[in-house]
Design a protein around this motif. Structure first.
Motif, PDB file in Angstrom:
ATOM      1  N   LEU A   1      89.886 -59.251  70.271  1.00  0.00           N
ATOM      2  CA  LEU A   1      88.837 -57.504  71.484  1.00  0.00           C
ATOM      3  C   LEU A   1      89.474 -56.409  70.660  1.00  0.00           C
ATOM      4  CD1 LEU A   1      89.736 -59.328  74.549  1.00  0.00           C
ATOM      5  CD2 LEU A   1      87.529 -58.977  73.768  1.00  0.00           C
TER       6      LEU A   1
ATOM      7  N   LEU B   1      80.857 -57.398  74.799  1.00  0.00           N
ATOM      8  CA  LEU B   1      81.809 -58.675  74.659  1.00  0.00           C
ATOM      9  C   LEU B   1      80.912 -59.779  74.469  1.00  0.00           C
ATOM     10  CD1 LEU B   1      83.708 -58.352  77.876  1.00  0.00           C
ATOM     11  CD2 LEU B   1      84.608 -58.335  75.693  1.00  0.00           C
ATOM     12  N   SER B   2      80.435 -61.279  73.915  1.00  0.00           N
ATOM     13  CA  SER B   2      79.795 -62.551  73.935  1.00  0.00           C
ATOM     14  C   SER B   2      80.495 -63.000  75.733  1.00  0.00           C
ATOM     15  CB  SER B   2      80.459 -63.301  73.439  1.00  0.00           C
ATOM     16  OG  SER B   2      81.681 -63.909  73.312  1.00  0.00           O
TER      17      SER B   2
ATOM     18  N   MET C   1      92.320 -64.611  70.192  1.00  0.00           N
ATOM     19  CA  MET C   1      91.286 -63.640  70.520  1.00  0.00           C
ATOM     20  C   MET C   1      91.147 -62.163  70.596  1.00  0.00           C
ATOM     21  SD  MET C   1      88.859 -64.683  74.381  1.00  0.00           S
ATOM     22  CE  MET C   1      88.188 -62.865  75.303  1.00  0.00           C
TER      23      MET C   1
ATOM     24  N   ILE D   1      85.283 -66.342  81.020  1.00  0.00           N
ATOM     25  CA  ILE D   1      86.578 -66.056  80.320  1.00  0.00           C
ATOM     26  C   ILE D   1      87.217 -65.531  81.164  1.00  0.00           C
ATOM     27  CG2 ILE D   1      88.817 -66.224  78.997  1.00  0.00           C
ATOM     28  CD1 ILE D   1      87.073 -67.666  76.746  1.00  0.00           C
TER      29      ILE D   1
ATOM     30  N   GLU E   1      82.599 -64.964  75.887  1.00  0.00           N
ATOM     31  CA  GLU E   1      84.563 -63.748  76.401  1.00  0.00           C
ATOM     32  C   GLU E   1      84.459 -63.381  78.238  1.00  0.00           C
ATOM     33  OE1 GLU E   1      85.484 -62.387  71.760  1.00  0.00           O
ATOM     34  OE2 GLU E   1      83.011 -61.647  73.161  1.00  0.00           O
ATOM     35  N   LYS E   2      83.360 -63.063  78.381  1.00  0.00           N
ATOM     36  CA  LYS E   2      82.540 -62.246  79.002  1.00  0.00           C
ATOM     37  C   LYS E   2      83.048 -63.491  80.746  1.00  0.00           C
ATOM     38  CE  LYS E   2      78.972 -59.690  78.104  1.00  0.00           C
ATOM     39  NZ  LYS E   2      77.560 -59.352  78.502  1.00  0.00           N
TER      40      LYS E   2
END
Length: 86
Positions: free
Chosen positions: A5, A48-49, A1, A55, A52-53
């Motif tokens: 990013l 961000l998906s 990941m 996480i 992802e947010k």
């Protein structure tokens, strides 16, 4: 990941603020705004998906305020530029 990013440009979503550092640095501490604070609104990020947010919100909850902003402050260097780059 992390690699994914790093390939995204978050610069338009970051808000930087500066202030006087409280750390070491002699008289430079009292004259120069070398402390840098980064604010990043996770909820409003378009890069961000939703996964992802979530996480980020879960893993960094101690660094997130009530407005879902990730706060990072750095004052280890005497230079504002070096603190911002870090």
């Amino acid at each position: 990941m992390t690699d994914v990013l790093q390939n995204r440009d978050f610069s338009n979503e970051f808000v930087f603020a500066t202030s006087r550092s409280s750390g070491p640095g002699g008289q430079n501490v009292n004259k120069v705004n070398s402390k840098v604070e980064l604010r990043f609104n996770i909820d409003q990020s378009s890069l961000l998906s939703e996964i992802e947010k979530q996480i980020i919100l879960n893993k960094l909850k101690n660094r997130i305020n009530n407005e879902d902003e990730l706060l990072i402050a750095l004052q280890t260097h005497r230079s504002q530029l070096n603190n911002k780059e870090d």
